[in-house]
Design a protein around this motif. Sequence first.
Motif, PDB file in Angstrom:
ATOM      1  N   MET A  17      -2.910   3.587   8.347  1.00 50.22           N
ATOM      2  CA  MET A  17      -2.246   3.874   7.084  1.00 50.22           C
ATOM      3  C   MET A  17      -3.037   3.253   5.943  1.00 50.22           C
ATOM      4  N   ILE A  18      -3.112   3.973   4.848  1.00 45.24           N
ATOM      5  CA  ILE A  18      -3.784   3.501   3.640  1.00 45.24           C
ATOM      6  C   ILE A  18      -2.863   2.497   2.944  1.00 45.24           C
ATOM      7  N   SER A  19      -3.403   1.365   2.567  1.00 46.01           N
ATOM      8  CA  SER A  19      -2.567   0.351   1.922  1.00 46.01           C
ATOM      9  C   SER A  19      -2.683   0.430   0.403  1.00 46.01           C
ATOM     10  N   LYS A  20      -1.717  -0.157  -0.250  1.00 43.85           N
ATOM     11  CA  LYS A  20      -1.718  -0.202  -1.710  1.00 43.85           C
ATOM     12  C   LYS A  20      -2.930  -0.993  -2.201  1.00 43.85           C
ATOM     13  N   ASP A  21      -3.292  -2.047  -1.475  1.00 43.31           N
ATOM     14  CA  ASP A  21      -4.459  -2.845  -1.856  1.00 43.31           C
ATOM     15  C   ASP A  21      -5.747  -2.025  -1.795  1.00 43.31           C
ATOM     16  N   GLU A  22      -5.860  -1.148  -0.789  1.00 43.17           N
ATOM     17  CA  GLU A  22      -7.053  -0.299  -0.691  1.00 43.17           C
ATOM     18  C   GLU A  22      -7.127   0.672  -1.868  1.00 43.17           C
ATOM     19  N   ILE A  23      -5.988   1.237  -2.238  1.00 48.22           N
ATOM     20  CA  ILE A  23      -5.954   2.149  -3.398  1.00 48.22           C
ATOM     21  C   ILE A  23      -6.376   1.398  -4.657  1.00 48.22           C
ATOM     22  N   LEU A  24      -5.842   0.209  -4.854  1.00 44.72           N
ATOM     23  CA  LEU A  24      -6.176  -0.586  -6.036  1.00 44.72           C
ATOM     24  C   LEU A  24      -7.645  -0.994  -6.037  1.00 44.72           C
ATOM     25  N   HIS A  25      -8.196  -1.292  -4.849  1.00 44.09           N
ATOM     26  CA  HIS A  25      -9.613  -1.653  -4.743  1.00 44.09           C
ATOM     27  C   HIS A  25     -10.507  -0.476  -5.146  1.00 44.09           C
ATOM     28  N   VAL A  26     -10.223   0.696  -4.615  1.00 44.43           N
ATOM     29  CA  VAL A  26     -11.019   1.883  -4.953  1.00 44.43           C
ATOM     30  C   VAL A  26     -10.865   2.223  -6.434  1.00 44.43           C
ATOM     31  N   ALA A  27      -9.660   2.079  -6.962  1.00 44.61           N
ATOM     32  CA  ALA A  27      -9.424   2.347  -8.386  1.00 44.61           C
ATOM     33  C   ALA A  27     -10.250   1.395  -9.241  1.00 44.61           C
ATOM     34  N   GLU A  28     -10.324   0.141  -8.824  1.00 49.26           N
ATOM     35  CA  GLU A  28     -11.126  -0.831  -9.575  1.00 49.26           C
ATOM     36  C   GLU A  28     -12.607  -0.473  -9.532  1.00 49.26           C
ATOM     37  N   LEU A  29     -13.091  -0.071  -8.352  1.00 48.73           N
ATOM     38  CA  LEU A  29     -14.497   0.331  -8.225  1.00 48.73           C
ATOM     39  C   LEU A  29     -14.822   1.528  -9.105  1.00 48.73           C
ATOM     40  N   VAL A  55       0.310   4.531  -8.006  1.00 45.54           N
ATOM     41  CA  VAL A  55      -0.337   3.942  -6.827  1.00 45.54           C
ATOM     42  C   VAL A  55       0.496   4.222  -5.586  1.00 45.54           C
ATOM     43  N   ASP A  56       1.802   4.059  -5.697  1.00 53.34           N
ATOM     44  CA  ASP A  56       2.680   4.349  -4.560  1.00 53.34           C
ATOM     45  C   ASP A  56       2.569   5.808  -4.137  1.00 53.34           C
ATOM     46  N   SER A  57       2.460   6.695  -5.116  1.00 51.64           N
ATOM     47  CA  SER A  57       2.307   8.125  -4.825  1.00 51.64           C
ATOM     48  C   SER A  57       0.991   8.395  -4.097  1.00 51.64           C
ATOM     49  N   PHE A  58      -0.089   7.718  -4.539  1.00 46.28           N
ATOM     50  CA  PHE A  58      -1.385   7.892  -3.885  1.00 46.28           C
ATOM     51  C   PHE A  58      -1.352   7.385  -2.452  1.00 46.28           C
ATOM     52  N   VAL A  59      -0.661   6.283  -2.212  1.00 49.42           N
ATOM     53  CA  VAL A  59      -0.549   5.750  -0.856  1.00 49.42           C
ATOM     54  C   VAL A  59       0.073   6.806   0.052  1.00 49.42           C
ATOM     55  N   SER A  60       1.144   7.416  -0.419  1.00 54.90           N
ATOM     56  CA  SER A  60       1.831   8.445   0.368  1.00 54.90           C
ATOM     57  C   SER A  60       0.941   9.669   0.590  1.00 54.90           C
ATOM     58  N   GLN A  61       0.301  10.139  -0.474  1.00 51.54           N
ATOM     59  CA  GLN A  61      -0.535  11.337  -0.369  1.00 51.54           C
ATOM     60  C   GLN A  61      -1.733  11.112   0.549  1.00 51.54           C
ATOM     61  N   LEU A  62      -2.413   9.990   0.382  1.00 53.69           N
ATOM     62  CA  LEU A  62      -3.586   9.726   1.214  1.00 53.69           C
ATOM     63  C   LEU A  62      -3.212   9.483   2.667  1.00 53.69           C
ATOM     64  N   ASP A  63      -2.035   8.901   2.899  1.00 51.08           N
ATOM     65  CA  ASP A  63      -1.569   8.719   4.269  1.00 51.08           C
ATOM     66  C   ASP A  63      -1.363  10.075   4.943  1.00 51.08           C
ATOM     67  N   LYS A  64      -0.824  11.044   4.209  1.00 48.54           N
ATOM     68  CA  LYS A  64      -0.640  12.391   4.764  1.00 48.54           C
ATOM     69  C   LYS A  64      -1.987  13.037   5.077  1.00 48.54           C
ATOM     70  N   ILE A  65      -2.963  12.830   4.209  1.00 47.92           N
ATOM     71  CA  ILE A  65      -4.295  13.406   4.426  1.00 47.92           C
ATOM     72  C   ILE A  65      -4.939  12.801   5.673  1.00 47.92           C
ATOM     73  N   VAL A  66      -4.848  11.481   5.819  1.00 45.28           N
ATOM     74  CA  VAL A  66      -5.428  10.817   6.994  1.00 45.28           C
ATOM     75  C   VAL A  66      -4.736  11.286   8.267  1.00 45.28           C
TER      76      VAL A  66
END
Length: 99
Positions: free
Chosen positions: A1-13, A23-34
């Motif tokens: 599962m994609i974590s909120k911290d991973e989303i925030l890390h990529v967003a910072e990069l 961010v919560d929405s992205f966690v859900s969407q990326l989890d579905k993709i994975v």
Amino acid sequence: MISKDEILHVAELANLKFQDNEVDSFVSQLDKIVNMESKLSSVDTTGIEPTYNMGDTNTVFREDKGIHTQTREQMLENVPETDNNLIKVPTIVDKEDDE
């Protein structure tokens, strides 16, 4: 599962800023993709040739030849600012002093 911290890390990069609900929405969407990718990887493709191109490999386009229709001076007449015969554009990436 994609974590909120991973989303925030990529967003910072990528120098992106998001609201907490985004961010919560992205966690859900990326989890579905994975999860979908893991379903696809479980499909048995033994003996199936990979598809590299969906269309005919013969091109129907003309040969790519450069055609000079304007001189450099004519093109530079249309830009707002130049420097040393080059187009000057605004900075889009700021470097912080502490990097």
